[in-house]
Write a protein that holds these residues in place. Structure first.
Motif, PDB file in Angstrom:
ATOM      1  N   LEU A  96      47.839  -5.286  29.273  1.00 55.03           N
ATOM      2  CA  LEU A  96      48.233  -3.915  28.978  1.00 55.03           C
ATOM      3  C   LEU A  96      49.596  -3.690  29.310  1.00 55.03           C
ATOM      4  CD1 LEU A  96      45.400  -2.308  31.188  1.00 55.03           C
ATOM      5  CD2 LEU A  96      45.493  -2.604  28.709  1.00 55.03           C
ATOM      6  N   ALA A  97      50.222  -4.430  30.138  1.00 53.12           N
ATOM      7  CA  ALA A  97      51.858  -4.340  30.376  1.00 53.12           C
ATOM      8  C   ALA A  97      52.316  -4.956  29.122  1.00 53.12           C
ATOM      9  CB  ALA A  97      52.195  -5.103  31.452  1.00 53.12           C
ATOM     10  N   ALA A  98      52.008  -5.999  28.575  1.00 55.93           N
ATOM     11  CA  ALA A  98      52.649  -6.589  27.167  1.00 55.93           C
ATOM     12  C   ALA A  98      52.554  -5.505  26.152  1.00 55.93           C
ATOM     13  CB  ALA A  98      52.059  -7.952  27.150  1.00 55.93           C
ATOM     14  N   ALA A  99      51.224  -4.908  26.039  1.00 57.59           N
ATOM     15  CA  ALA A  99      50.953  -4.199  24.795  1.00 57.59           C
ATOM     16  C   ALA A  99      51.980  -2.725  25.027  1.00 57.59           C
ATOM     17  CB  ALA A  99      49.652  -3.603  25.049  1.00 57.59           C
ATOM     18  N   ALA A 100      51.988  -2.328  26.280  1.00 61.83           N
ATOM     19  CA  ALA A 100      52.912  -1.009  26.333  1.00 61.83           C
ATOM     20  C   ALA A 100      54.399  -1.338  26.002  1.00 61.83           C
ATOM     21  CB  ALA A 100      52.862  -0.663  27.953  1.00 61.83           C
ATOM     22  N   ASP A 101      54.943  -2.587  26.605  1.00 61.26           N
ATOM     23  CA  ASP A 101      56.127  -3.174  25.970  1.00 61.26           C
ATOM     24  C   ASP A 101      56.421  -3.127  24.419  1.00 61.26           C
ATOM     25  OD1 ASP A 101      58.973  -4.257  26.661  1.00 61.26           O
ATOM     26  OD2 ASP A 101      58.015  -5.911  25.778  1.00 61.26           O
ATOM     27  N   CYS A 102      55.428  -3.763  23.909  1.00 58.73           N
ATOM     28  CA  CYS A 102      55.462  -4.073  22.534  1.00 58.73           C
ATOM     29  C   CYS A 102      55.418  -2.620  21.824  1.00 58.73           C
ATOM     30  CB  CYS A 102      54.409  -4.810  22.285  1.00 58.73           C
ATOM     31  SG  CYS A 102      54.577  -6.608  22.379  1.00 58.73           S
ATOM     32  N   ARG A 103      54.639  -1.423  22.480  1.00 55.68           N
ATOM     33  CA  ARG A 103      54.883  -0.547  21.760  1.00 55.68           C
ATOM     34  C   ARG A 103      55.841   0.345  21.742  1.00 55.68           C
ATOM     35  NH1 ARG A 103      50.126   4.301  22.847  1.00 55.68           N
ATOM     36  NH2 ARG A 103      50.588   5.761  21.206  1.00 55.68           N
ATOM     37  N   GLU A 104      56.600   0.173  22.997  1.00 55.14           N
ATOM     38  CA  GLU A 104      57.871   0.880  23.114  1.00 55.14           C
ATOM     39  C   GLU A 104      58.919   0.253  22.277  1.00 55.14           C
ATOM     40  OE1 GLU A 104      61.182   1.808  26.785  1.00 55.14           O
ATOM     41  OE2 GLU A 104      59.134   0.775  27.253  1.00 55.14           O
ATOM     42  N   SER A 105      58.824  -0.887  21.914  1.00 58.92           N
ATOM     43  CA  SER A 105      59.502  -1.589  21.068  1.00 58.92           C
ATOM     44  C   SER A 105      59.293  -1.669  19.511  1.00 58.92           C
ATOM     45  CB  SER A 105      59.905  -3.172  21.435  1.00 58.92           C
ATOM     46  OG  SER A 105      60.365  -3.005  22.990  1.00 58.92           O
ATOM     47  N   GLY A 106      58.217  -0.932  19.355  1.00 60.45           N
ATOM     48  CA  GLY A 106      58.047  -0.857  17.901  1.00 60.45           C
ATOM     49  C   GLY A 106      57.417  -2.075  17.167  1.00 60.45           C
ATOM     50  N   LEU A 107      56.646  -3.172  18.197  1.00 59.55           N
ATOM     51  CA  LEU A 107      56.290  -4.453  17.812  1.00 59.55           C
ATOM     52  C   LEU A 107      54.588  -4.232  17.834  1.00 59.55           C
ATOM     53  CD1 LEU A 107      58.486  -6.519  20.066  1.00 59.55           C
ATOM     54  CD2 LEU A 107      58.837  -5.844  17.829  1.00 59.55           C
ATOM     55  N   ALA A 108      54.146  -3.572  16.629  1.00 64.93           N
ATOM     56  CA  ALA A 108      52.920  -3.378  16.579  1.00 64.93           C
ATOM     57  C   ALA A 108      52.180  -4.337  16.319  1.00 64.93           C
ATOM     58  CB  ALA A 108      52.457  -2.362  15.206  1.00 64.93           C
ATOM     59  N   ALA A 109      52.474  -5.555  15.800  1.00 69.49           N
ATOM     60  CA  ALA A 109      51.778  -6.739  15.705  1.00 69.49           C
ATOM     61  C   ALA A 109      51.500  -7.363  17.012  1.00 69.49           C
ATOM     62  CB  ALA A 109      52.453  -7.794  14.812  1.00 69.49           C
ATOM     63  N   PHE A 110      52.507  -7.416  17.586  1.00 64.26           N
ATOM     64  CA  PHE A 110      52.313  -8.235  19.061  1.00 64.26           C
ATOM     65  C   PHE A 110      51.394  -7.215  19.774  1.00 64.26           C
ATOM     66  CE2 PHE A 110      56.238 -10.283  17.921  1.00 64.26           C
ATOM     67  CZ  PHE A 110      56.066 -11.572  18.430  1.00 64.26           C
ATOM     68  N   GLU A 111      51.697  -5.907  19.872  1.00 63.01           N
ATOM     69  CA  GLU A 111      50.738  -4.942  20.816  1.00 63.01           C
ATOM     70  C   GLU A 111      49.405  -5.046  20.161  1.00 63.01           C
ATOM     71  OE1 GLU A 111      50.178  -0.051  21.217  1.00 63.01           O
ATOM     72  OE2 GLU A 111      51.638  -0.866  19.670  1.00 63.01           O
ATOM     73  N   ALA A 112      49.110  -5.390  19.002  1.00 64.18           N
ATOM     74  CA  ALA A 112      47.636  -5.424  18.689  1.00 64.18           C
ATOM     75  C   ALA A 112      46.845  -6.576  19.266  1.00 64.18           C
ATOM     76  CB  ALA A 112      47.523  -5.223  17.088  1.00 64.18           C
ATOM     77  N   VAL A 113      47.668  -7.584  19.259  1.00 64.45           N
ATOM     78  CA  VAL A 113      47.182  -8.972  19.840  1.00 64.45           C
ATOM     79  C   VAL A 113      46.992  -8.696  21.264  1.00 64.45           C
ATOM     80  CG1 VAL A 113      47.821 -11.564  20.364  1.00 64.45           C
ATOM     81  CG2 VAL A 113      48.141 -10.599  18.096  1.00 64.45           C
ATOM     82  N   ALA A 114      48.049  -8.191  22.275  1.00 65.27           N
ATOM     83  CA  ALA A 114      47.844  -7.603  23.568  1.00 65.27           C
ATOM     84  C   ALA A 114      46.760  -7.119  23.946  1.00 65.27           C
ATOM     85  CB  ALA A 114      49.298  -7.144  24.080  1.00 65.27           C
ATOM     86  N   LEU A 115      46.570  -5.845  22.828  1.00 64.57           N
ATOM     87  CA  LEU A 115      45.216  -5.067  23.371  1.00 64.57           C
ATOM     88  C   LEU A 115      43.907  -5.666  23.241  1.00 64.57           C
ATOM     89  CD1 LEU A 115      46.678  -1.869  21.555  1.00 64.57           C
ATOM     90  CD2 LEU A 115      46.416  -2.186  24.068  1.00 64.57           C
ATOM     91  N   HIS A 116      43.900  -6.698  22.061  1.00 63.99           N
ATOM     92  CA  HIS A 116      42.697  -7.275  21.750  1.00 63.99           C
ATOM     93  C   HIS A 116      42.353  -8.579  23.017  1.00 63.99           C
ATOM     94  CE1 HIS A 116      39.989 -10.377  19.286  1.00 63.99           C
ATOM     95  NE2 HIS A 116      39.463  -9.312  19.478  1.00 63.99           N
ATOM     96  N   ASP A 117      43.461  -8.847  23.422  1.00 61.51           N
ATOM     97  CA  ASP A 117      43.208  -9.990  24.597  1.00 61.51           C
ATOM     98  C   ASP A 117      42.555  -9.117  25.737  1.00 61.51           C
ATOM     99  OD1 ASP A 117      44.673 -11.909  23.149  1.00 61.51           O
ATOM    100  OD2 ASP A 117      46.675 -11.686  24.549  1.00 61.51           O
ATOM    101  N   ALA A 118      42.938  -7.876  26.003  1.00 61.08           N
ATOM    102  CA  ALA A 118      42.251  -7.177  27.039  1.00 61.08           C
ATOM    103  C   ALA A 118      40.495  -6.925  26.981  1.00 61.08           C
ATOM    104  CB  ALA A 118      42.853  -5.715  27.141  1.00 61.08           C
ATOM    105  N   VAL A 119      40.506  -6.851  25.244  1.00 62.26           N
ATOM    106  CA  VAL A 119      39.156  -6.513  24.957  1.00 62.26           C
ATOM    107  C   VAL A 119      38.373  -7.949  25.169  1.00 62.26           C
ATOM    108  CG1 VAL A 119      37.490  -6.358  23.157  1.00 62.26           C
ATOM    109  CG2 VAL A 119      39.837  -4.995  23.115  1.00 62.26           C
ATOM    110  N   ARG A 120      38.827  -8.926  24.784  1.00 62.01           N
ATOM    111  CA  ARG A 120      38.377 -10.576  24.981  1.00 62.01           C
ATOM    112  C   ARG A 120      38.214 -10.787  26.473  1.00 62.01           C
ATOM    113  NH1 ARG A 120      42.592 -14.271  22.364  1.00 62.01           N
ATOM    114  NH2 ARG A 120      40.970 -15.876  22.729  1.00 62.01           N
ATOM    115  N   LEU A 121      39.054 -10.075  27.376  1.00 62.66           N
ATOM    116  CA  LEU A 121      38.864 -10.315  28.789  1.00 62.66           C
ATOM    117  C   LEU A 121      37.964  -9.347  29.562  1.00 62.66           C
ATOM    118  CD1 LEU A 121      42.795 -10.679  29.584  1.00 62.66           C
ATOM    119  CD2 LEU A 121      40.865 -12.432  30.191  1.00 62.66           C
ATOM    120  N   GLY A 122      37.274  -8.578  28.482  1.00 60.29           N
ATOM    121  CA  GLY A 122      36.208  -7.410  29.006  1.00 60.29           C
ATOM    122  C   GLY A 122      36.549  -6.247  29.363  1.00 60.29           C
TER     123      GLY A 122
END
Length: 909
Positions: free
Chosen positions: A679-705
């Motif tokens: 979630l921290a990685a996703a927030a950082d990427c969102r702030e920096s406009g890195l939607a591609a990285f943000e999507a991966v980080a958010l999906h990682d949270a899903v994969r982790l349940g």
């Protein structure tokens, strides 16, 4: 080395066994060049015959006995035939049959082309009469006795032509011989230098181990230098080459120093007749390429031996002769100036700075970094001044030797003209950013100098460099804005290509992968206009292209980019950013597919490179694959080393590091912390406009349940982000948040269709957990089987979602019945084939259905067929438990030991 275990060539062996047993013929003759492994293949075929019913008579033909009647049979028949006997062939045949003692006689003949004529006729007589079967080897290119030749021509036996080992076979052979896995670069190098010749491979490997240049490094075997030439290997090469006349020796030496060389140029140096004879003897190969006849060595090791034993004075004379011969042609071809300059240097003739600089740039354009650097150094030593220093420093930077580049730049005097000043500042800024991790200083230098320059062309050069560094720093907004400004100008081809690459990279990070891919294709389509000026741009363009496929979930795009990069870097020599980018793209594609073992093989060499200073991207990707396989401590150590060695931490590399840390935490059993990191990685990427990285980080949270907090944002990204991957991630989050097992199974099917098998397995495993709680064991078994099947098609995964998964506990008989049922056999056919009662076959099938949660042969086949081995392995499903791709000692998915997952590493530039 000791005799190697047999490995590889599984399909060939199966074909040969079938031909050897073919009732319509009396055996098989295995034909092929010397050293390809014919005798080992024949030996393996013979082991497949039932020992209780067969007597194998081993016949070894030799050159020494080839002129002696019955010389090859001397160990099997009496030394003298009875006096006054007329039909000695029949007598010898009967004596051989007597050795079989009433069993089926199988004649094993090694090197049948060396049989004496009488032995050949005896063997042919037995085979033609159906009294014996034959398994023989024959060297191609050598005359064979007529009785042997007629056996296959008349259809009495089958002829099977075999060739060198494939790369997959080389991998299998080395793994078996070394007792461990060789990395990808080692396999490619050994396959290249031996051309798949099994005998040469054995000798090269033995010599390399003895010399210490082939050793086990971090769990894999790695070649860390040129394969040495052991005396036995040299003897083998000389035996293959044979005695050489002075003229043939000339052909061999000139070709060894100059290949590829025009056949006419070679003929002018050595004589046309000598070239023709050398080709006939296999010393050289001549091919027509375009309108030219090109000569190359008959085998790479011929050149190694010839160069190794060439006295220094004769070497210099040979190079001088080659330079003179090429200069006489007028240097009409693009590569001629490079070749003649290199030969003049090697011949002690020297060269002026300008030809040396031109040759250095040509070598760079061919991605031959060691040669380009050597020529650049020669140009500087010859008085090339600032131009030579800038070019050499640039080459050293791209070759991942920034400290050496810095030394060259520090010794360079400030030029008086603006164009030279701009080029020197560009070199210094690149070295500051990439070699010294000082992005701020690099951007300041560019900005200050840009204001000082009067010429617009010079200012644009520096602005293009600023854009490149800004895009690499993942500052997407600034990069897109500056790129738009620059594209409004009339740019030189190389500058436009650089701007397109930087803009494409920024778009890729922003999730606009379709636009990014279009820009990459545009730049590469115009490569002929800029390649000579900036050949290193080929690598980042392809890297961006591959990442577009990675973030969009389009593996076909990744494969296309990788294939194109392989072709563009085909002549790559020496470590460079290009080699690292190719390995990284291949490793990421393999990891995304769940081919974790393949990813480690591909990434092992760059991740463990001895001298390269900026291999962090490959090391981070290696750590990700380790984590996905449950190697938490190893992954942590690798990632720590990656950060320490990477000299450009200001790039997007640190985003990949953040993503990998998520999974290392999960691997250590710190599930809550892993989610927090995601979630921290996703927030950082969102702030920096890195939607591609943000999507991966958010999906990682899903994969982790943990889908609830990210589902809404993933749905937003799915509406704006290109490609199916993020859309499936959003569906995954929604289905898991809503406890929708059917939705999760649909997501699994979607990921499977994309080729993202590990993601698919995790979604199916999560569905199984939901079904077990809501609908009972039967429904859960079907989903668990799907997850187990998908995970088994990966290579040793161990992620949190899979840890609750248990492999179906089919017995050996249940597995046999399941396999036959999946293949379409009826109960009656299965019962007859296995020798069991039909009711027993039905019971076993029903048990398999119940344990796997399936209801039909089609569903059974789907579950089992994912476990078929790739080409080169044995056919048929892998064992059910432990999981098919598990490493020795690895627990099955569902085991409770700590272990985890990781998202693939990415661009480390």
């Amino acid at each position: 080395m000791k005799r190697w275990p047999f490995a590889g060539r599984r399909h060939e062996l199966d074909d040969l066994v079938r031909l050897a047993r073919d009732p319509t013929a009396q055996g098989v003759i295995i034909a092929g060049p010397a050293g390809v492994g014919k005798s080992r293949l024949a030996g393996e075929v013979l082991t497949r015959f039932h020992a209780a019913k067969v007597t194998t008579l081993r016949i070894r033909a030799t050159k020494a006995a080839s002129s002696i009647p019955n010389g090859a049979l001397a160990d099997l028949i009496p030394p003298q035939h009875p006096p006054h006997l007329v039909n000695t062939v029949r007598w010898a045949a009967d004596e051989l049959l007597a050795q079989a003692r009433g069993r089926v006689a199988v004649l094993s003949v090694d090197d049948a082309h060396l049989l004496d004529s009488h032995s050949a006729e005896v063997i042919a007589c037995l085979v033609r009469g159906g009294q014996a079967r034959l398994v023989a080897t024959l060297r191609t290119g050598e005359p064979a006795p007529d009785p042997v030749t007629l056996l296959w021509r008349d259809g009495h036996v089958r002829r099977y032509d075999t060739g060198p080992l494939s790369d997959d076979d080389v991998t299998a052979v080395l793994t078996a011989a070394l007792g461990g896995q060789p990395d990808d670069a080692t396999v490619r190098r050994l396959a290249e230098v031996t051309e798949g010749n099994a005998l040469f491979l054995s000798e090269v490997v033995g010599a390399a181990i003895a010399a210490g240049s082939l050793s086990e490094i971090h769990g894999m075997w790695k070649l860390t230098g040129a394969p040495p030439l052991a005396p036995r290997l040299v003897d083998l090469i000389h035996e293959r080459i044979g005695a050489l006349s002075p003229e043939l020796k000339d052909v061999l030496e000139y070709t060894a120093l100059a290949e590829p060389i025009g056949a006419r140029t070679l003929g002018a140096l050595t004589g046309e007749r000598a070239v023709l004879e050398a080709e006939e003897r296999g010393l050289v190969r001549v091919r027509v390429e375009g309108r030219r006849e090109i000569a190359r060595l008959g085998h790479p090791l011929y050149g190694e031996v010839a160069r190794e034993h060439l006295p220094e004075l004769r070497r210099r004379r040979r190079h001088a002769d080659l330079a003179a011969a090429l200069e006489a042609t007028g240097l009409r071809r693009r590569e001629d100036p490079l070749r003649v300059t290199v030969w003049r240097l090697a011949g002690g003739l020297g060269a002026a700075p300008r030809p040396l600089l031109d040759a250095s740039r040509l070598a760079w354009s061919a991605h031959d970094y060691p040669l380009a650097i050597r020529l650049g150094e020669a140009a500087l030593d010859a008085g090339g001044g600032t131009a030579a220093a800038i070019q050499l420093a640039t080459l050293l930077d791209y070759a991942q030797q920034p400290d050496r580049a810095r030394s060259v730049l520090d010794a360079t005097l400030e030029p008086g003209d603006e164009p030279s000043k701009a080029r020197l500042v560009l070199a210094r800024a690149s070295n500051l950013a990439w070699g010294m991790d000082r992005l701020g200083d690099a951007l300041d230098l560019l900005a200050v100098t840009e204001k000082e320059l009067a010429e617009p062309s010079g200012r644009r050069r520096l602005a293009v460099q600023r854009l490149g560094l800004t895009a690499s720093a993942a500052r997407t907004g600034d990069a897109l804005r500056l790129g738009t400004e620059l594209l409004a100008h009339d740019l030189e081809p190389a500058q436009r290509a650089q701007v397109l690459n930087s803009r494409a990279l920024a778009l890729c990070y922003a999730g606009r992968t379709t636009e990014a891919t279009a820009l990459v294709r545009e730049a590469l389509g115009a490569a002929a206009t800029w390649r000579d000026e900036l050949p290193a741009l080929v690598s980042p363009l392809h890297s961006t292209w591959s990442m577009c496929g990675y973030f969009s979930g389009d593996l076909a795009v990744m494969d296309e980019a990788i294939a194109s990069m392989r072709s563009a870097l085909a002549g790559q020599r020496g470590w460079s950013r290009g080699e690292g980018s190719l390995a990284l793209a291949r490793g990421n594609a393999a990891t995304l597919r769940g081919q974790l073992g393949t990813a480690l093989l591909v990434l092992h060499a760059p991740a463990n490179h001895e001298t390269a200073l900026t291999v962090g991207g490959c090391m981070a990707a290696y750590a990700a694959a380790q984590a996905l396989r449950g190697e938490a401590d190893a992954a942590r150590d690798t990632l720590r080393a990656a950060v320490e060695r990477n000299r450009a931490t200001w790039t997007a590399f640190m985003r990949w590091v953040a993503l990998t840390r998520v999974w290392i935490a999960a691997a250590a059993g710190e599930s809550s912390r892993a989610v927090e990191l995601a979630l921290a990685a996703a927030a950082d990427c969102r702030e920096s406009g890195l939607a591609a990285f943000e999507a991966v980080a958010l999906h990682d949270a899903v994969r982790l349940g943990a889908p609830v907090t990210v589902a809404a944002r993933l749905a937003e990204l799915a509406a704006a982000h290109d490609g199916p991957r993020v859309r499936l991630a959003a569906r995954h989050a929604a289905a898991l948040a809503e406890s929708d097992a059917d939705g999760l199974l649909a997501v699994a099917e979607g990921f499977d269709a994309l080729g993202l098998r590990l993601h698919a397995a995790e979604a199916a495993a999560q569905a199984a957990g939901l079904l077990r709680r809501s609908r009972g064991e039967r429904a859960a078994r079907a989903a668990a089987t799907e997850a187990w099947s998908l995970a088994g098609a990966c290579q040793g995964p161990d992620t949190p979602a899979l840890r609750e998964l248990a492999a179906p506990d089919l017995t050996e008989r249940e597995l046999q019945v399941a396999q036959l049922t999946a293949a379409g056999r009826s109960h009656r056919q299965i019962a007859m084939e296995l020798g069991i009662a039909m009711r027993t076959a039905m019971n076993h099938r029903n048990q398999a259905y119940w344990k796997l949660g399936v209801n039909s042969p089609a569903e059974l086949a789907k579950a089992l067929n994912r476990f078929r081995r790739p080409a080169g392995g044995t056919d048929g499903p892998r064992p059910i438990s432990p999981p098919p791709n598990a490493r020795p000692g690895q627990a099955a998915p569902g085991s409770r030991r700590p272990g985890p997952a990781a998202e693939p590493g990415g661009d480390g530039r």
